[in-house]
Design a protein around this motif. Structure first.
Motif, mmCIF file in Angstrom:
data_model
loop_
_atom_site.group_PDB
_atom_site.id
_atom_site.type_symbol
_atom_site.label_atom_id
_atom_site.label_comp_id
_atom_site.label_asym_id
_atom_site.label_seq_id
_atom_site.Cartn_x
_atom_site.Cartn_y
_atom_site.Cartn_z
ATOM 1 N N SER A 157 30.829 60.540 59.032
ATOM 2 C CA SER A 157 31.379 60.275 60.358
ATOM 3 C C SER A 157 31.259 58.785 60.660
ATOM 4 O O SER A 157 30.561 58.037 59.963
ATOM 5 N N GLU A 158 31.922 58.334 61.713
ATOM 6 C CA GLU A 158 31.799 56.936 62.110
ATOM 7 C C GLU A 158 30.356 56.606 62.468
ATOM 8 O O GLU A 158 29.857 55.515 62.179
ATOM 9 N N ARG A 159 29.665 57.563 63.066
ATOM 10 C CA ARG A 159 28.247 57.358 63.388
ATOM 11 C C ARG A 159 27.432 57.193 62.110
ATOM 12 O O ARG A 159 26.536 56.341 62.048
ATOM 13 N N ASP A 160 27.728 58.009 61.096
ATOM 14 C CA ASP A 160 27.036 57.875 59.806
ATOM 15 C C ASP A 160 27.243 56.476 59.223
ATOM 16 O O ASP A 160 26.304 55.843 58.716
ATOM 17 N N ARG A 161 28.479 56.001 59.270
ATOM 18 C CA ARG A 161 28.779 54.689 58.692
ATOM 19 C C ARG A 161 28.058 53.583 59.430
ATOM 20 O O ARG A 161 27.544 52.636 58.825
ATOM 21 N N LYS A 162 28.004 53.679 60.757
ATOM 22 C CA LYS A 162 27.300 52.660 61.537
ATOM 23 C C LYS A 162 25.805 52.661 61.235
ATOM 24 O O LYS A 162 25.145 51.628 61.317
ATOM 25 N N ARG A 163 25.288 53.824 60.870
ATOM 26 C CA ARG A 163 23.863 53.927 60.538
ATOM 27 C C ARG A 163 23.594 53.591 59.074
ATOM 28 O O ARG A 163 22.451 53.653 58.619
#
Length: 334
Positions: free
Chosen positions: A65-71
């Protein structure tokens, strides 16, 4: 050359420098790295890089997810180590490979049409075909980036035969390459086996197989494996298709149903007016509940098919009927 991969607070294992992904290298080393689809769709193999060079093969893989990528998360099935690395991931014994996967050149021996968009592909490798009924392998179609996951329809054998039921997906580069570019006698790379939805030993419960579309392949393998056992347990097989045009895929099921231990139910969700369809209609999970009624926790369940079907069956078994998770077996392909 090999790279040393260290799991923070855990084991160290070696991955060959020519290995295509961290996940495949870990499983070949017998490491219990969490995973499901192996092709970037499900996100089950997420991990963190603590130290060392790691290449992302498919940065846009839908499993992140975009959240995964940001993390800063990575997918093990879409990452390749470029040197010694330390990673952070929680291993789980449930994911330790039942059979360590290997990579082989596979010759296409035959291709047989089952329906207007599904065919049975028969490949042969120069070694024993060693897998568990219900598992899948990765094929590398020509001129196609990356691998495609397809489940075996047959049983393990000493002749090196691996059979797959493959659906031609409109716009799908992998399936269309297999249908249009791989000729009889040509070879592709086969890597396997993988998957957790394989037939379990040591249970006296009856078995329920639920298949939708090309999910027929692994359920055929599970049913064949169960019928090959000496015990007298029954198999309830539910196959969901859309129209009468899809019924060509049921010939193998009808052969299995000649064994009195297997009860077959074929369900059409959108039957056409002609020829007349006199069997059950609707969703396959609803037909399962109607036929088997209550006390579903007395069965072991194996299922494969499109994501909406998988989600509906999960909801039915886990939430509505509270079937213990240890009796539910499926692999996610998104």
């Amino acid at each position: 050359m090999e790279y040393q991969i260290t799991i923070e607070g855990g084991a160290t294992f070696s991955v060959a420098a020519e290995e295509d992904t961290l996940l495949r290298g870990a499983l070949r080393a017998g490491v219990a790295l969490p995973h499901e689809c192996s092709v970037g769709g499900c996100g089950a193999c997420r991990f963190d890089v603590v130290d060392g060079p790691m290449e992302s093969i498919w940065p846009e893989a839908p499993g992140l997810s975009e959240r995964d990528r940001k993390r800063g998360k990575h997918l093990a099935c879409q990452s390749r180590p470029l040197g010694d690395c330390t990673i952070r991931v929680r291993c789980d014994e449930a994911y330790r490979p039942a059979i360590r996967p290997e990579r082989w050149p596979a010759e296409l021996l035959a291709r047989r049409a089952l329906t207007h968009d599904m065919s049975e592909f028969t490949f042969q490798v120069p070694a024993t075909a060693e897998f568990r009924p219900g598992q899948y392998a990765l094929l590398y179609p020509p001129h196609t980036p990356g691998a495609r996951a397809y489940s075996m329809a047959n049983l393990p054998n000493g002749d090196g035969i691996w059979k797959f039921v493959i659906r031609r997906v409109p716009g799908g580069t992998g399936s269309n390459a297999l249908f249009d570019q791989v000729r009889i006698g040509q070879r592709v790379t086969l890597d396997g086996p993988y998957g957790h939805a394989y037939l379990r030993d040591g249970t006296a419960r009856d078995i329920v197989c639920i298949a939708g579309g090309s999910g027929l392949a692994p359920m055929l393998s599970v049913a064949r494996g169960a019928l090959a056992r000496a015990n007298p347990g029954r198999i309830h097989f539910f196959y969901g298709a859309r129209t009468q045009a899809d019924l060509g895929a049921t010939a193998a099921l009808e052969e299995l149903a000649e064994d009195e231990r297997l009860a077959l139910s074929v369900v059409l969700s959108a039957p056409e007016a002609t020829p007349a369809w006199r069997g059950p209609t609707g969703f396959v999970h609803a037909e399962l509940e109607r036929v088997l009624a209550q006390s579903l926790d007395r069965f072991d369940f194996y299922f494969a098919g499109p994501p909406p079907m998988i989600e509906a069956v999960q909801e039915l078994l886990m939430h509505k009927h509270q079937v213990p998770f240890g009796q539910i077996h499926f692999d996610r392909f998104v």
